[in-house]
Design an enzyme around this catalytic site. Structure first.
Site, PDB file in Angstrom:
ATOM      1  N   ASP A   1      19.691 -13.853  32.505  1.00 14.36           N
ATOM      2  CA  ASP A   1      19.951 -13.165  33.629  1.00 14.36           C
ATOM      3  C   ASP A   1      20.593 -11.553  33.195  1.00 14.36           C
ATOM      4  O   ASP A   1      21.581 -11.819  32.536  1.00 14.36           O
ATOM      5  CB  ASP A   1      20.778 -13.818  34.386  1.00 14.36           C
ATOM      6  CG  ASP A   1      20.919 -13.285  35.866  1.00 14.36           C
ATOM      7  OD1 ASP A   1      19.914 -13.165  36.594  1.00 14.36           O
ATOM      8  OD2 ASP A   1      21.908 -12.691  36.324  1.00 14.36           O
TER       9      ASP A   1
ATOM     10  N   GLU B   1      16.237 -10.712  30.810  1.00 10.11           N
ATOM     11  CA  GLU B   1      16.015 -10.055  32.070  1.00 10.11           C
ATOM     12  C   GLU B   1      16.441  -8.580  31.749  1.00 10.11           C
ATOM     13  O   GLU B   1      17.555  -8.444  31.737  1.00 10.11           O
ATOM     14  CB  GLU B   1      16.490 -10.639  33.257  1.00 10.11           C
ATOM     15  CG  GLU B   1      15.773  -9.825  34.496  1.00 10.11           C
ATOM     16  CD  GLU B   1      16.836 -10.279  35.873  1.00 10.11           C
ATOM     17  OE1 GLU B   1      16.266 -10.029  36.778  1.00 10.11           O
ATOM     18  OE2 GLU B   1      18.022 -10.480  35.498  1.00 10.11           O
TER      19      GLU B   1
ATOM     20  N   ASP C   1      12.988 -13.032  42.908  1.00  8.42           N
ATOM     21  CA  ASP C   1      13.629 -11.782  43.570  1.00  8.42           C
ATOM     22  C   ASP C   1      12.621 -10.627  44.286  1.00  8.42           C
ATOM     23  O   ASP C   1      13.007  -9.388  44.640  1.00  8.42           O
ATOM     24  CB  ASP C   1      14.212 -11.004  42.569  1.00  8.42           C
ATOM     25  CG  ASP C   1      15.523 -11.636  41.668  1.00  8.42           C
ATOM     26  OD1 ASP C   1      15.948 -12.510  42.409  1.00  8.42           O
ATOM     27  OD2 ASP C   1      15.636 -11.321  40.466  1.00  8.42           O
TER      28      ASP C   1
HETATM   29  O1  TEU Z   1      18.760 -10.145  38.928  1.00  8.63           O
HETATM   30  C1  TEU Z   1      19.041  -8.916  38.500  1.00  8.63           C
HETATM   31  C2  TEU Z   1      18.573  -7.766  39.276  1.00  8.63           C
HETATM   32  O2  TEU Z   1      18.255  -6.755  38.650  1.00  8.63           O
HETATM   33  C3  TEU Z   1      18.568  -7.648  40.675  1.00  8.63           C
HETATM   34  O3  TEU Z   1      19.605  -7.132  41.191  1.00  8.63           O
HETATM   35  C4  TEU Z   1      17.191  -7.013  40.997  1.00  8.63           C
HETATM   36  O4  TEU Z   1      17.489  -5.818  41.136  1.00  8.63           O
HETATM   37  C5  TEU Z   1      17.208  -7.424  42.626  1.00  8.63           C
HETATM   38  O5  TEU Z   1      17.186  -8.823  42.733  1.00  8.63           O
HETATM   39  C6  TEU Z   1      15.769  -7.007  43.021  1.00  8.63           C
HETATM   40  O6  TEU Z   1      15.678  -7.292  44.434  1.00  8.63           O
HETATM   41  C7  TEU Z   1      19.241 -11.360  38.602  1.00  8.63           C
HETATM   42  C8  TEU Z   1      18.688 -12.332  39.174  1.00  8.63           C
HETATM   43  O7  TEU Z   1      17.189 -12.824  39.031  1.00  8.63           O
HETATM   44  C9  TEU Z   1      18.899 -12.370  40.625  1.00  8.63           C
HETATM   45  O8  TEU Z   1      18.421 -13.327  41.427  1.00  8.63           O
HETATM   46  C10 TEU Z   1      20.481 -12.326  40.680  1.00  8.63           C
HETATM   47  O9  TEU Z   1      20.782 -12.154  42.045  1.00  8.63           O
HETATM   48  C11 TEU Z   1      21.186 -11.187  39.968  1.00  8.63           C
HETATM   49  O10 TEU Z   1      20.463 -11.084  38.410  1.00  8.63           O
HETATM   50  C12 TEU Z   1      22.452 -11.380  39.765  1.00  8.63           C
HETATM   51  O11 TEU Z   1      22.780 -12.514  39.094  1.00  8.63           O
END
Ligand code: TEU
Ligand code: CA
Length: 553
Positions: A201, A252, A326
């Site tokens: 993440d 990510e 997401d």
């Molecule tokens: O997402 C990271 C992230 O970049 C998100 O903030 C993204 O921009 C957003 O979800 C788009 O709508 C990761 C995970 O995939 C997400 O589910 C988490 O909420 C986030 O990190 C925090 O851990």
């Protein structure tokens, strides 16, 4: 690296959002036993691995991305015994398990944070990023990615802690070697249990500059994305942990470029195996970031994929995805959900994506052509990002309620989080209880059971496509990638070539009939090997048609 350690190049990874996948005990929440019951479905689809979104102990401020115990399973999902049963059942079927590793931040209920907050001279104080305020306010002007300031004031010490996400997700201080060692020990513990890798993440955010300067407009991204020591820390992680196991890693990395990706995932970099980049998912962003109703414009998407396919060639590895937990549903964003086009465009999108070079990722329900949801009111939404954004933008008068709901229907993360649609029974066969989030009413005609029985369903097409990918693994893994008709604004075309054979992948992203131009095969026969229409059709691409030709050497 030996050949066997490159299994991840051919992998087809099925992403599970556990809360929404399959409930086995009627409490309305998907769980580990539910996943065990569905392993045959995943195997049958043609997936070779599962990426499990977080199942750890968590107060669920951000549905498990706020972890309070990295080595415990949330009781909603089951027990550690259930997890071990899942791992061995999956392995027995030849399915690998990739865990979500969330180590940019913890929950504020994690023991490390509780001790950091209460014991100012203890060993955990420096596990997080504490700073004094400035001029009666926070240490700098950074905004959280979930809205509001990125700093939370702590009365007791009169200091602030940094949180890029919600205030219940304090950022870890990776500059502290004890933090790194604690994380590495935890990772080792999971790997020794037998898990097959990690999806990391927001791993590109872990290193922050020591000086935490103000940013124009309060955007922390330029300072926290690809921060000063991120590569040093990932190499240390690779050296101390990753390199000792035959696993795969995918980081990510929001806002990453091809050149930066080569640093994270270059074949000779000793960091990660691949990254998730988001250029193709963010072309629709507007002045309010993701909260926008812009439509995808095909030439943008083509340019991005062409850049990544050619840019990483021979240097690093691509990860191929349209959706995740997401993102809005793939067919709603990139395809066409009108009745006559939903299935066609869902199949076309899969064809276009999975014949490129890279590891394939399927987000649960994509293989059914599941679509976005439109809940009638905000109180039906569960996603913290959606709710915070609504209040930030609507309460302050930046957008109206109607406008915001319109954006939410387009891009809210809850579009991806409605329950998996298994069959036409109550709650789509997801749960016998009250689901934690509403089921999409279209489950009556979009569901796995129906599609399994239908030879021309989206699901059946996915199976055929993945079988094709497997049968032609050398071509898909190693074949040269070339854009085909790169200037075309309706057709996404490319070729893959290996040992004198060429695959032509032609995808019509429009609802119009697109004449085909000439294809010079040097006298060789053009054999149709995949098509999302059942009849051969004219020398043209019909609406949302995907046609794949093979010219054999
Ligand atoms: O997402 C990271 C992230 O970049 C998100 O903030 C993204 O921009 C957003 O979800 C788009 O709508 C990761 C995970 O995939 C997400 O589910 C988490 O909420 C986030 O990190 C925090 O851990
Ligand atoms: Ca349950």
């Amino acid at each position: 690296m030996s050949e066997s350690s490159l299994w991840w190049k051919d992998a087809v990874i099925y992403q599970i959002y556990p809360r929404s996948f399959q409930d086995s005990n009627g409490d309305g929440i998907g769980d580990l036993n539910g996943i065990i019951n569905r392993l045959d479905y995943i195997k049958d689809l043609g997936a070779t691995a599962i990426w499990l979104c977080p199942v750890y102990e968590s107060p669920n401020d951000d549905n498990g991305y706020d972890i309070s115990n990295y080595q415990g399973i949330h009781p909603d999902f089951g027990t550690m015994d259930d997890f071990e049963a899942l791992l061995s059942a999956a392995h027995a079927k030849g399915l690998k398990i990739i865990m979500d590793l969330v180590v940019n931040h913890t929950s504020d209920e994690h023991r490390w944070f509780l001790e950091s907050r209460s014991d100012h001279s203890g060993p955990y104080r420096d596990y997080y990023i504490w700073r004094p305020g400035k001029n009666g306010g926070p240490p700098n002007n950074w905004n959280s990615w979930f809205g509001g300031p990125a700093w939370q004031y702590d009365k007791e010490t009169n200091l602030y802690y940094l949180h890029i996400f919600s205030p219940k997700q304090p950022d870890l201080n990776w500059d502290n070697s004890s933090v790194r060692n604690s994380v590495f020990e935890m990772m080792t513990w999971w790997l020794d249990k037998g898990v097959d890798g990690f999806r990391m993440d927001v791993i590109s955010l872990i290193s922050k500059p020591t000086e935490l300067p103000d940013s124009p407009g309060g955007d922390l991204s330029p300072f926290c994305i690809n921060g000063p020591n991120v590569h040093k820390y990932l190499r240390e992680m690779n050296d101390k942990v990753l390199s000792h196991y035959d696993i795969m890693t995918v980081g990510e990395c929001p806002d990453i470029t091809v050149e930066e990706a080569k640093q994270y995932a270059g074949f000779d970099q000793k960091e990660l195996n691949m990254v998730f980049q988001f250029q193709h998912t963010t072309t629709t962003d507007g002045p309010l970031g993701k909260w926008s109703d812009r439509r995808v414009w095909l030439p943008d998407i083509k340019q991005i994929f062409f850049r990544w396919q050619t840019g990483l060639r021979g240097a690093a590895w691509n990860s191929l995805f349209w959706g995740n937990h997401d993102q809005p549903r793939a067919v709603s964003k990139f395809g066409d959900t009108r009745e006559e086009f939903r299935e066609l465009s869902a199949k076309m999108l899969a064809t276009c994506l999975y014949l490129m070079q890279g590891t394939a990722y399927i987000y649960q329900g994509e293989e059914l052509g599941m679509t976005n949801i439109e809940f009638p009111s905000l109180d039906k939404y569960r996603d913290i990002e959606t709710i915070r954004a609504y209040h930030n933008l609507v309460d302050s008068g930046v957008v109206s309620h109607e406008e915001m709901m319109h954006y939410i229907y387009r891009v809210s993360r809850d579009n991806a989080r409605t329950p998996m649609q298994w069959d036409a029974s109550r709650n789509a066969g997801f749960s016998t209880g009250m689901p934690w989030i509403g089921v999409n009413p279209n489950y009556l005609y979009i569901n796995a059971e129906k599609e399994q029985a239908d030879g021309v369903s989206v699901l059946s097409y996915y199976k055929a496509l993945l079988r094709f990918r497997k049968d032609n693994a050398d071509m898909i893994r190693d074949g040269e990638f070339m854009p085909f008709w790169p200037e075309h604004d309706k057709i996404f075309g490319y070729t893959r070539s290996l040992n004198g054979s060429t695959l032509y992948v032609l995808c019509n992203f429009s609802d119009e009939l697109m004449p085909l131009l000439g294809i010079d095969t040097h006298g060789h026969e053009l054999e149709t090997v995949l098509c999302n229409y059942t009849d051969p059709g004219p020398w043209a691409l019909r609406p949302y048609e995907a046609r794949v030709y093979l010219v054999q050497n």
